[in-house]
Design a protein around this motif. Sequence first.
Motif, short mmCIF file in Angstrom:
data_model
loop_
_atom_site.label_atom_id
_atom_site.label_comp_id
_atom_site.label_asym_id
_atom_site.label_seq_id
_atom_site.Cartn_x
_atom_site.Cartn_y
_atom_site.Cartn_z
N SER A 28 0.85 -1.18 0.00
CA SER A 28 0.00 0.00 0.00
C SER A 28 0.89 1.24 0.00
O SER A 28 1.72 1.42 0.90
N GLU A 29 0.71 2.07 -1.01
CA GLU A 29 1.54 3.27 -1.14
C GLU A 29 1.25 4.28 -0.04
O GLU A 29 2.14 5.00 0.41
N HIS A 30 0.00 4.34 0.39
CA HIS A 30 -0.41 5.41 1.30
C HIS A 30 -0.58 4.97 2.76
O HIS A 30 -0.66 5.83 3.64
N ALA A 31 -0.62 3.67 3.01
CA ALA A 31 -0.85 3.20 4.38
C ALA A 31 0.14 2.08 4.69
O ALA A 31 -0.18 0.90 4.55
N PRO A 32 1.35 2.43 5.11
CA PRO A 32 2.38 1.41 5.35
C PRO A 32 2.02 0.39 6.42
O PRO A 32 2.60 -0.69 6.46
N TYR B 261 -9.16 -4.65 4.08
CA TYR B 261 -8.33 -4.35 2.89
C TYR B 261 -8.02 -5.64 2.12
O TYR B 261 -8.10 -5.68 0.89
#
Length: 332
Positions: A34-38, A122
């Motif tokens: 996930s690019e926005h939620a590590p 997710y």
Amino acid sequence: MDQSTTSKPHERLATVLAGEMEAVNRLIRDRMASEHAPRIPEVTAHLVEAGGKRLRPMLTLAAARLCGYDGDHHIRLAATVEFIHTATLLHDDVVDESAQRRGRPTANLLWDNKSSVLVGDYLFARSFQLMVETGSLRVLDILANASATIAEGEVLQMTAATDLRTDEEVYLKVVRGKTAALFSAATQVGGVIAGAPERQVQALYDYGDALGIAFQIVDDLLDYQGDSRATGKNVGDDFRERKLTLPVIKAVARATEEERSFWQRTIEKGRQEEGDLDHALGLMKKYGTLEATRDDANTWADRARAALKALPDGDLRDMLHDLAAYVVARLN
């Protein structure tokens, strides 16, 4: 010495499917990013890379190959199955307030409940993306139904687990939901994606369903007579957690009025005292419920093996046959 006589069926299956499983693992690592939620890959990696046999995705790969499939959609479906399984584990650990899984702290303990629930959501979303990529509405239907059945089974278990009115029919519904639904979907979609005849697709479903039921019954039985070093659980954990599993359900069904009062106090009301586990084990021994539960597990394993007769002969079918035998051999 011949490896086939020394290794376990799931280990032989893993060896045969090693190349495809590596492709599945690469896809899992790619799609759990996930690019926005590590935090998503952090939580997912903690569970996905914690070990485990990867049995469910291997069943999908084996079913597809057994039916002669030579494409790559079975890789997506195997990853889908593993994502659904991982998502349910994350949610289950929150519901059960678990602190350990596979010998490691659970994600909800290391992070928090919110992270576990949301990362599980997710993974469910990712699994549906992978299903759609196969272009098969039937595959989507099978796995969507399995996901709903799993959730339904967990809710049913939550309401039935401490209710002495829970009988073997309700127990089977819970087991079909929480365990067997994903086993049967995993095998069935392998046949569907391969374009197998309907008779073979049904046989794969029947195999997965019976295997999953046997698997869960054995797990429930091992809670009362297993080796804690092998199972990773203490003997009687289900009793202490007030879970009505098959050995207890069988004992309750035959209980005297006095014995029923004991089960009401310990299971329904949760008022457990020193020596209650030993008394519970004594009641199960009195009515032979551990042996009867073992017989049930063997019956379901036999059904799984019988279902395979409709499938093409060969090494993979033999491994699936041995796998069903191994599931109940854990009791020895």
